[in-house]
Design a protein around this motif. Structure first.
Motif, PDB file in Angstrom:
ATOM      1  N   VAL A  19       0.840  -1.208   0.000  1.00 18.64           N
ATOM      2  CA  VAL A  19       0.000   0.000   0.000  1.00 18.64           C
ATOM      3  C   VAL A  19       0.874   1.257   0.000  1.00 18.64           C
ATOM      4  O   VAL A  19       0.520   2.263  -0.633  1.00 18.64           O
ATOM      5  N   ARG A  20       2.007   1.215   0.700  1.00 18.70           N
ATOM      6  CA  ARG A  20       2.899   2.376   0.724  1.00 18.70           C
ATOM      7  C   ARG A  20       3.488   2.698  -0.648  1.00 18.70           C
ATOM      8  O   ARG A  20       3.981   3.801  -0.873  1.00 18.70           O
ATOM      9  N   THR A  21       3.449   1.732  -1.539  1.00 18.81           N
ATOM     10  CA  THR A  21       4.049   1.892  -2.861  1.00 18.81           C
ATOM     11  C   THR A  21       2.960   2.241  -3.867  1.00 18.81           C
ATOM     12  O   THR A  21       2.153   1.388  -4.234  1.00 18.81           O
ATOM     13  N   PRO A  22       2.882   3.482  -4.320  1.00 16.36           N
ATOM     14  CA  PRO A  22       1.808   3.857  -5.254  1.00 16.36           C
ATOM     15  C   PRO A  22       1.927   3.095  -6.575  1.00 16.36           C
ATOM     16  O   PRO A  22       3.026   2.960  -7.123  1.00 16.36           O
ATOM     17  N   SER A  23       0.820   2.593  -7.061  1.00 21.49           N
ATOM     18  CA  SER A  23       0.838   1.807  -8.304  1.00 21.49           C
ATOM     19  C   SER A  23      -0.452   2.022  -9.086  1.00 21.49           C
ATOM     20  O   SER A  23      -1.088   1.075  -9.541  1.00 21.49           O
ATOM     21  N   ARG A  24      -0.827   3.295  -9.229  1.00 23.44           N
ATOM     22  CA  ARG A  24      -2.040   3.626  -9.979  1.00 23.44           C
ATOM     23  C   ARG A  24      -1.872   3.291 -11.460  1.00 23.44           C
ATOM     24  O   ARG A  24      -0.876   3.663 -12.082  1.00 23.44           O
ATOM     25  N   ALA A  25      -2.864   2.595 -12.012  1.00 21.73           N
ATOM     26  CA  ALA A  25      -2.798   2.190 -13.416  1.00 21.73           C
ATOM     27  C   ALA A  25      -2.697   3.414 -14.315  1.00 21.73           C
ATOM     28  O   ALA A  25      -3.484   4.353 -14.198  1.00 21.73           O
ATOM     29  N   GLY A  26      -1.705   3.409 -15.193  1.00 22.07           N
ATOM     30  CA  GLY A  26      -1.533   4.492 -16.145  1.00 22.07           C
ATOM     31  C   GLY A  26      -0.912   5.748 -15.578  1.00 22.07           C
ATOM     32  O   GLY A  26      -0.729   6.720 -16.310  1.00 22.07           O
ATOM     33  N   ILE A  27      -0.588   5.755 -14.288  1.00 20.94           N
ATOM     34  CA  ILE A  27      -0.013   6.947 -13.658  1.00 20.94           C
ATOM     35  C   ILE A  27       1.364   6.647 -13.080  1.00 20.94           C
ATOM     36  O   ILE A  27       2.343   7.322 -13.401  1.00 20.94           O
ATOM     37  N   ASP A  28       1.446   5.650 -12.221  1.00 22.07           N
ATOM     38  CA  ASP A  28       2.704   5.322 -11.560  1.00 22.07           C
ATOM     39  C   ASP A  28       3.469   4.260 -12.343  1.00 22.07           C
ATOM     40  O   ASP A  28       2.872   3.312 -12.865  1.00 22.07           O
ATOM     41  N   ASP A  71       0.381 -35.631 -11.039  1.00 20.70           N
ATOM     42  CA  ASP A  71      -0.945 -36.016 -11.509  1.00 20.70           C
ATOM     43  C   ASP A  71      -2.069 -35.142 -10.963  1.00 20.70           C
ATOM     44  O   ASP A  71      -3.239 -35.442 -11.164  1.00 20.70           O
ATOM     45  N   GLY A  72      -1.745 -34.074 -10.266  1.00 18.65           N
ATOM     46  CA  GLY A  72      -2.783 -33.200  -9.739  1.00 18.65           C
ATOM     47  C   GLY A  72      -3.072 -32.040 -10.671  1.00 18.65           C
ATOM     48  O   GLY A  72      -2.416 -31.843 -11.693  1.00 18.65           O
ATOM     49  N   PRO A  73      -4.052 -31.235 -10.319  1.00 19.47           N
ATOM     50  CA  PRO A  73      -4.419 -30.098 -11.175  1.00 19.47           C
ATOM     51  C   PRO A  73      -3.416 -28.966 -11.081  1.00 19.47           C
ATOM     52  O   PRO A  73      -2.608 -28.882 -10.152  1.00 19.47           O
ATOM     53  N   TRP A  74      -3.491 -28.095 -12.049  1.00 20.48           N
ATOM     54  CA  TRP A  74      -2.706 -26.858 -12.059  1.00 20.48           C
ATOM     55  C   TRP A  74      -3.672 -25.724 -11.748  1.00 20.48           C
ATOM     56  O   TRP A  74      -4.557 -25.411 -12.538  1.00 20.48           O
ATOM     57  N   THR A  75      -3.531 -25.154 -10.578  1.00 18.96           N
ATOM     58  CA  THR A  75      -4.393 -24.064 -10.127  1.00 18.96           C
ATOM     59  C   THR A  75      -3.574 -22.784 -10.048  1.00 18.96           C
ATOM     60  O   THR A  75      -2.455 -22.789  -9.538  1.00 18.96           O
ATOM     61  N   VAL A  76      -4.144 -21.687 -10.535  1.00 16.34           N
ATOM     62  CA  VAL A  76      -3.484 -20.380 -10.491  1.00 16.34           C
ATOM     63  C   VAL A  76      -4.332 -19.426  -9.651  1.00 16.34           C
ATOM     64  O   VAL A  76      -5.544 -19.304  -9.856  1.00 16.34           O
ATOM     65  N   LEU A  77      -3.683 -18.780  -8.693  1.00 13.43           N
ATOM     66  CA  LEU A  77      -4.290 -17.695  -7.925  1.00 13.43           C
ATOM     67  C   LEU A  77      -3.920 -16.388  -8.597  1.00 13.43           C
ATOM     68  O   LEU A  77      -2.765 -16.188  -8.988  1.00 13.43           O
ATOM     69  N   ASP A  78      -4.868 -15.483  -8.730  1.00 17.16           N
ATOM     70  CA  ASP A  78      -4.623 -14.237  -9.463  1.00 17.16           C
ATOM     71  C   ASP A  78      -5.065 -13.039  -8.623  1.00 17.16           C
ATOM     72  O   ASP A  78      -6.167 -13.028  -8.068  1.00 17.16           O
ATOM     73  N   ALA A  79      -4.188 -12.032  -8.528  1.00 22.65           N
ATOM     74  CA  ALA A  79      -4.529 -10.771  -7.852  1.00 22.65           C
ATOM     75  C   ALA A  79      -3.755  -9.645  -8.515  1.00 22.65           C
ATOM     76  O   ALA A  79      -2.636  -9.842  -9.000  1.00 22.65           O
ATOM     77  N   THR A  80      -4.337  -8.477  -8.513  1.00 21.74           N
ATOM     78  CA  THR A  80      -3.708  -7.338  -9.170  1.00 21.74           C
ATOM     79  C   THR A  80      -2.949  -6.471  -8.174  1.00 21.74           C
ATOM     80  O   THR A  80      -3.392  -6.259  -7.041  1.00 21.74           O
ATOM     81  N   LEU A  81      -1.796  -5.968  -8.626  1.00 26.73           N
ATOM     82  CA  LEU A  81      -0.981  -5.059  -7.813  1.00 26.73           C
ATOM     83  C   LEU A  81      -1.167  -3.603  -8.210  1.00 26.73           C
ATOM     84  O   LEU A  81      -0.710  -2.714  -7.503  1.00 26.73           O
ATOM     85  N   ASP A  82      -1.782  -3.332  -9.358  1.00 23.29           N
ATOM     86  CA  ASP A  82      -2.062  -1.939  -9.697  1.00 23.29           C
ATOM     87  C   ASP A  82      -3.400  -1.543  -9.083  1.00 23.29           C
ATOM     88  O   ASP A  82      -4.169  -2.392  -8.628  1.00 23.29           O
ATOM     89  N   THR A  83      -3.671  -0.250  -9.021  1.00 26.77           N
ATOM     90  CA  THR A  83      -4.859   0.235  -8.315  1.00 26.77           C
ATOM     91  C   THR A  83      -5.585   1.300  -9.122  1.00 26.77           C
ATOM     92  O   THR A  83      -5.092   1.789 -10.140  1.00 26.77           O
ATOM     93  N   ALA A  84      -6.741   1.670  -8.615  1.00 30.61           N
ATOM     94  CA  ALA A  84      -7.447   2.846  -9.119  1.00 30.61           C
ATOM     95  C   ALA A  84      -6.707   4.102  -8.656  1.00 30.61           C
ATOM     96  O   ALA A  84      -5.763   4.040  -7.866  1.00 30.61           O
ATOM     97  N   GLY A  85      -7.132   5.258  -9.148  1.00 30.38           N
ATOM     98  CA  GLY A  85      -6.526   6.523  -8.740  1.00 30.38           C
ATOM     99  C   GLY A  85      -6.875   6.887  -7.311  1.00 30.38           C
ATOM    100  O   GLY A  85      -7.713   6.246  -6.665  1.00 30.38           O
ATOM    101  N   PHE A  86      -6.241   7.930  -6.820  1.00 30.49           N
ATOM    102  CA  PHE A  86      -6.440   8.336  -5.428  1.00 30.49           C
ATOM    103  C   PHE A  86      -7.682   9.195  -5.237  1.00 30.49           C
ATOM    104  O   PHE A  86      -8.226   9.256  -4.134  1.00 30.49           O
TER     105      PHE A  86
END
Length: 402
Positions: A19-28, A71-86
Motif C-alpha cells: 500500500v505504501r508503494t503507489p501503483s495507480r494504473a496508467g499513472i505510476d 498427476d494433480g491439477p494446475w491451479t493459479v491464484l490471481d490478484a492485481t498489484l495496480d490500483t485505481a486513482g487516489f
C-alpha cells in the motif's frame, strides 16, 4: 483466539509495504511495486518470472511451486498489484492514500481491498504450499497482474496469450481471482458489448425560417427514449442477472450556436447474459434503430459501429474449485457460501473465452473500493486464508503412491 498457522502479522506487513508503494494504473511506473513483490519472493526462495508486453514493458509476475506428484491439477491464484486513482486527497482521513494506517480493526489505503490484500494473502499461500510439497499434487501458481485497472489486463494477457519456453500459451485447470468480498463465491459475470451510434440530421442555420433542416440532437433524443423503452429479456433464473443498457455518452455540434447539427453520436454499453448474447444484442439494437429511423424522414440512416466485448459466463457449482471452496467455507463458517454472478465484467470473462474456468470473487472483507478510505477488515484475514488453504488442499490432494 489467533490461529498460529495463519501468518496474519506477515500478511499485514506485506500488505502495508504494498500500500505504501503507489501503483495507480496508467499513472505510476510499475517498477517500484514490482521490486517490493520480487524482494519478498526472493527472500523466501520462491522463483518467479517477469511477464512483459511486446514493447518489453513489465506487466506482471508469475511464481509457482510444484507438488511431489505430477498427476494433480494446475491451479493459479490471481490478484492485481495496480490500483485505481487516489481521487481528491482531501477526502482521505489518513495522511494520504498510501498511508496503510490501522484503526478500529481496519487497514486503510488505496489498493488494500482491490487487490493488494489478495496479493499479500496469495503470496503467503504460495509460501505455505512450497513448504509442504510432499503433501500436494500438481502445481500451484500465483499471478500478480500490474495492468488490470487500466482495463487492458496486460499481466494476464502476457501470461495466458504468450508461449513460454517453447510450450503453447498456458491453460491451467482453473483460476481463483482474489477480488474482495467474503459473503459469497462469485462464479461468473455478465458480458458486455459496446456501440457508437451515428445519428444523422440535415444542417441548417438555426435562425432560418424556411429551411429548418433536421436536428440530429432531437433525433438522437428520440432514439435514446426508444432504446430505453425497448424491452430486454428478464433475469435468467439459471444465471441470476438480467441484461442492461446504459447510455454512456453523447456528442454533437461544433461548439457554436448558429448551426443545426447534422450529426450526433451516442455511446451505448450493453451488459450481456446467456439469454441475451452478442448476436441477440446486435439484432435487438438494429431492430430498435431501424424502427426509429423509419419514423424520421429526410435524414440518413443511423450507423452502428460495434466494439466487441466478452460473453457472459458462469462456472457451474459442480466445478471442483467451487465444490472445494464451498466445503472449506462450511468447515470454517458453519455454512457453505452461496454462489452468484457479478454485474460488471472482469478477467474471468476473458479466461472463459480461453476455455479456462475462473472464479472471480472471494477475498477479504473490504469497504470504499475505488473511493476515499478504502480499507480491509483485519478480522477477515484468518477466515479467508483458512478457506483458501483448505480448498487448495482439497483440490491439490496428493494421490497415494502406487
Amino acid at each position: 483466539m489467533p490461529d498460529p498457522a495463519v501468518p496474519i502479522d506477515s500478511i499485514v506487513a506485506l500488505l502495508q509495504t504494498l500500500v505504501r508503494t503507489p501503483s495507480r494504473a496508467g499513472i505510476d511506473a510499475p517498477a517500484p511495486i514490482v521490486r517490493r513483490m520480487q524482494d519478498w519472493l526472493d527472500a523466501r526462495g520462491l522463483a518467479f518470472r517477469r511477464l512483459r508486453g511486446a514493447d518489453g514493458e513489465i506487466l506482471g509476475l508469475y511464481a509457482e511451486v510444484a507438488g511431489s506428484r505430477p498427476d494433480g491439477p494446475w491451479t493459479v491464484l490471481d490478484a492485481t498489484l495496480d490500483t485505481a486513482g487516489f481521487g481528491d486527497a482531501a477526502t482521505w482521513t489518513g495522511a494520504s492514500a498510501t498511508d496503510p494506517r490501522i484503526a478500529d480493526g481496519w487497514l486503510h489505503g488505496r489498493g488494500s481491498a482491490d487487490s493488494k490484500g489478495g496479493a499479500a494473502l496469495f503470496a503467503h499461500l504460495l509460501q505455505d504450499f512450497g513448504r509442504e510439497r510432499d503433501r500436494f499434487a500438481g502445481r500451484l501458481g500465483v499471478l500478480f497482474d500490474l495492468d488490470e485497472h487500466s482495463g487492458r489486463f496486460g499481466g494476464a494477457r502476457a501470461f495466458f496469450d504468450q508461449p513460454h519456453d517453447g510450450a503453447p500459451p498456458p491453460r491451467p485447470d482453473g483460476v481463483l481471482i482474489g477480488y474482495p468480498g467474503m459473503e459469497r463465491l462469485v462464479t461468473g459475470g455478465r458480458g458486455f458489448l459496446r456501440a457508437r451510434l451515428g445519428v444523422h440530421g440535415i444542417a441548417a442555420h438555426s435562425g432560418a425560417t424556411r429551411q429548418r433542416g433536421l436536428n440530429a440532437i432531437t433525433r438522437a433524443a428520440a432514439l435514446v427514449q426508444a432504446l430505453e423503452a425497448a424491452p430486454l429479456p428478464g433475469t435468467d433464473p439459471a444465471f441470476g442477472l438480467a441484461p442492461r443498457l446504459t447510455l454512456t455518452g453523447i456528442e454533437a455540434g461544433d461548439g457554436g450556436y448558429s448551426q443545426v447539427p447534422d450529426r450526433c453520436e451516442l455511446r451505448v454499453d450493453l451488459r450481456l447474459t446467456p439469454d441475451f448474447a452478442d448476436a441477440q444484442a446486435r439484432d435487438w439494437m438494429r431492430h430498435t434503430v431501424d424502427g426509429l429511423d423509419a419514423a424520421w424522414a429526410g435524414g440518413a440512416a443511423t450507423t452502428i459501429e460495434w466494439t466487441a466485448g466478452w460473453p457472459a459466463y458462469r462456472v457451474p457449482d459442480s466445478n471442483p474449485m467451487v465444490a472445494a471452496l464451498r466445503e472449506a467455507s462450511r468447515a470454517e463458517l458453519g455454512h457453505a457460501l452461496p454462489t452468484g454472478v457479478a454485474g460488471p465484467s472482469n478477467i474471468g470473462n476473458y479466461l472463459h473465452g480461453l476455455g479456462v474456468p475462473a472464479l472471480c470473487g472471494f477475498g477479504l472483507r473490504g469497504e470504499n473500493i475505488h473511493a476515499a478510505d478504502e480499507r480491509i477488515a483485519l478480522d477477515s484475514i484468518g477466515p479467508v486464508y483458512r478457506i483458501y488453504r483448505d480448498a487448495l488442499r482439497r483440490l491439490q490432494r496428493a494421490a497415494p503412491a502406487a
